[in-house]
Motif scaffolding. Structure first.
Motif, PDB file in Angstrom:
ATOM      1  N   LEU A 144       0.620  -1.098  -0.009  1.00 20.81           N
ATOM      2  CA  LEU A 144       0.056  -0.068  -0.036  1.00 20.81           C
ATOM      3  C   LEU A 144       0.713   1.287   0.067  1.00 20.81           C
ATOM      4  O   LEU A 144       2.049   1.159   0.726  1.00 20.81           O
ATOM      5  CB  LEU A 144      -1.132  -0.100   1.290  1.00 20.81           C
ATOM      6  N   ALA A 145       0.579   2.192  -0.698  1.00 16.92           N
ATOM      7  CA  ALA A 145       1.193   3.454  -0.709  1.00 16.92           C
ATOM      8  C   ALA A 145       0.719   4.209   0.455  1.00 16.92           C
ATOM      9  O   ALA A 145      -0.389   4.224   0.964  1.00 16.92           O
ATOM     10  CB  ALA A 145       0.875   4.186  -2.013  1.00 16.92           C
ATOM     11  N   GLU A 146       1.745   5.135   0.917  1.00 22.67           N
ATOM     12  CA  GLU A 146       1.417   5.890   1.848  1.00 22.67           C
ATOM     13  C   GLU A 146       0.398   7.062   1.547  1.00 22.67           C
ATOM     14  O   GLU A 146       0.120   7.516   0.360  1.00 22.67           O
ATOM     15  CB  GLU A 146       2.861   6.969   2.304  1.00 22.67           C
ATOM     16  N   SER A 147      -0.470   7.429   2.555  1.00 25.44           N
ATOM     17  CA  SER A 147      -1.627   8.528   2.201  1.00 25.44           C
ATOM     18  C   SER A 147      -0.951   9.899   2.491  1.00 25.44           C
ATOM     19  O   SER A 147      -0.001  10.012   3.194  1.00 25.44           O
ATOM     20  CB  SER A 147      -2.504   8.073   3.085  1.00 25.44           C
ATOM     21  N   HIS A 148      -1.780  10.627   1.821  1.00 27.67           N
ATOM     22  CA  HIS A 148      -1.287  12.107   2.200  1.00 27.67           C
ATOM     23  C   HIS A 148      -1.731  12.811   3.519  1.00 27.67           C
ATOM     24  O   HIS A 148      -1.352  13.618   4.083  1.00 27.67           O
ATOM     25  CB  HIS A 148      -1.942  13.192   1.261  1.00 27.67           C
ATOM     26  N   VAL A 149      -2.494  11.658   4.101  1.00 30.62           N
ATOM     27  CA  VAL A 149      -2.911  12.139   5.602  1.00 30.62           C
ATOM     28  C   VAL A 149      -2.506  11.059   6.513  1.00 30.62           C
ATOM     29  O   VAL A 149      -2.246   9.825   6.177  1.00 30.62           O
ATOM     30  CB  VAL A 149      -4.371  12.125   5.731  1.00 30.62           C
ATOM     31  N   ASP A 150      -1.994  11.443   7.754  1.00 31.78           N
ATOM     32  CA  ASP A 150      -1.608  10.591   8.703  1.00 31.78           C
ATOM     33  C   ASP A 150      -2.677   9.783   9.492  1.00 31.78           C
ATOM     34  O   ASP A 150      -3.416  10.165   9.653  1.00 31.78           O
ATOM     35  CB  ASP A 150      -0.662  11.330   9.730  1.00 31.78           C
ATOM     36  N   ALA A 151      -2.460   8.522   9.455  1.00 34.21           N
ATOM     37  CA  ALA A 151      -3.315   7.695  10.223  1.00 34.21           C
ATOM     38  C   ALA A 151      -2.971   6.389  10.907  1.00 34.21           C
ATOM     39  O   ALA A 151      -1.728   6.085  10.386  1.00 34.21           O
ATOM     40  CB  ALA A 151      -4.347   6.977   9.265  1.00 34.21           C
TER      41      ALA A 151
END
Length: 326
Positions: A144-151
Motif C-alpha cells: 500500500l502507498a503512503e497516504s497524504h494524511v497520517d493515520a
C-alpha cells in the motif's frame, strides 16, 4: 496459515454467550478480502454459503460490516474499528491450537500488507514475491502507498508492517531502525547541470526543481541547507511519488531528488544521479509493526525477509555515476 478452528458453517458450535466463535474467522477473512467471492475461495466455501455466513456475522455484530460501493464492497466504520482486534483474536486462536511451536510456512494462507513509499515496492517487490513463492506460497503480499494524511494504520490493522522513514510516535508501535539513507540529485542525460561541477550555486540556479512529497510540500531540507549558504532554489512544483517524478525529470530540464533506493528506477529510465552538494541530514530507514504480531510466525517471516532484502540492497555495488555516465 491454515485455519486452526473449524470453518464457519451453519450450525457451528456456539461459544460463550451463544456466539459462534467461527464467525470471527469469517469476519477476519471478509474484512481482508472485502469480497464474498474472495472470502469463499479462501475458506473453501461456496458463494451462497459465504453469503449466509456474512448474514450471520451482520446479525451477530448488529452492523452491515460490508456494503456495496459501485462494483466493490467496502467495510463500514464499525468494521474498520474492530478489524485489528478481530485479527489479533484470530491470530491468538491459531497459535493456541497450533499442533506444535514450529509453524510450517508452506501451510500458511494469509495476506500480509506492507505500507511505505512506492519506491519500497519497486525495490523489494520482485525479490519478496520470489521468496514468498519459494518459502511460503500461501502468503500474498500487498503493498500500500503512503497516504497524504497520517493515520494509525498499524493500530487499526490496515497494514501489518510499515517500511521506510518511520515517523510514528505511537507508544505501542515497535520501531526497528535498519540503516540511514541519503538523498541524491537526478536529472536527464545531457542536462546543463552536468556540464560542470554541481556546486551549491549551480545546483540552486541552473534550472528549476521538482519536489516529491506525499503531502504536497514545496520546501524541505534542501531549502534549509541552501538558506544556510544564502542561496535559494526555484521549486516549480511537487508530485506525490518518486516514479512519477522520474518521468517528469526525464522529459524536462527540472532537477529532482531521489532516495538511494530509487537509483535502479532512475537507471532504467536513462537518468543520471549525482551527490547533492549540500550537507543534507540522513534519513533513518526502518520497520514498524504493532506488538500483537510479535509472536506471529508469518509476520516474523515477513520482517526477516524485508530485513535481509534491504541489507542486500545496501550491500550492492555503489551506483553513483562516474564522469563517463554523466
Amino acid at each position: 496459515m491454515t485455519q486452526s478452528v473449524a470453518e464457519p458453517a451453519a450450525g457451528g458450535a456456539p461459544g460463550p454467550g451463544g456466539l459462534d466463535l467461527n464467525l470471527l474467522v469469517a469476519l477476519d477473512v471478509l474484512l481482508e478480502e472485502q469480497s464474498v467471492r474472495g472470502a469463499a475461495r479462501r475458506l473453501h466455501l461456496s458463494e451462497p454459503a459465504m453469503s449466509r455466513t456474512l448474514g450471520r456475522v451482520r446479525k451477530a455484530l448488529g452492523d452491515p460490516v460490508l456494503v456495496r460501493a459501485g462494483r466493490r464492497m467496502v467495510p463500514t466504520p464499525h468494521a474498520l474499528a474492530v478489524r485489528a482486534e478481530v485479527s489479533a483474536v484470530v491470530e491468538r486462536a491459531r497459535a493456541l491450537f497450533a499442533p506444535g511451536r514450529d509453524t510450517d510456512l508452506r501451510t500458511v494462507s494469509r495476506t500480509l500488507t506492507i505500507i511505505g513509499h512506492d519506491v519500497i515496492a519497486g525495490a523489494l517487490g520482485p525479490a519478496l514475491f520470489a521468496r514468498a513463492a519459494a518459502e511460503a506460497p500461501g502468503i500474498r503480499v500487498r503493498f500500500l502507498a503512503e497516504s497524504h494524511v497520517d493515520a494509525p494504520v498499524l493500530r487499526h490493522g490496515t497494514a501489518d508492517l510499515e517500511v521506510g522513514a518511520i515517523d510514528t510516535d505511537l507508544p505501542e508501535v515497535h520501531v526497528e531502525q535498519l540503516h540511514e539513507d541519503r538523498m541524491l540529485g537526478v536529472v536527464r542525460a545531457g542536462h546543463p547541470l552536468l556540464d560542470g561541477e554541481p556546486t551549491p550555486e549551480r545546483y540552486a540556479t541552473v534550472a528549476g526543481h521538482l519536489n516529491v512529497s506525499r503531502r504536497g510540500r514545496l520546501h524541505g531540507p534542501v531549502d534549509a541547507a541552501l538558506a544556510e549558504l544564502g542561496l535559494e532554489r526555484r521549486v516549480v512544483g511537487t508530485v506525490g511519488t518518486f516514479p512519477a517524478s522520474l518521468f517528469v525529470v526525464r522529459d524536462s530540464d527540472l532537477i529532482g531528488l531521489i532516495s538511494s533506493w530509487s537509483v535502479p528506477l532512475a537507471d532504467a529510465l536513462g537518468l543520471v544521479t549525482f551527490e547533492v552538494p549540500l550537507p543534507l541530514p540522513p534519513m533513518a530507514v526502518g520497520l514498524a509493526w504493532h506488538p500483537r504480531h510479535d509472536a506471529d510466525p508469518a509476520h516474523a517471516w515477513l520482517r526477516r525477509c524485508v530485513r535481509e532484502l534491504m541489507a542486500a540492497g545496501r550491500a550492492g555495488p555503489d551506483r553513483r555515476p562516474t564522469s563517463d555516465q554523466r
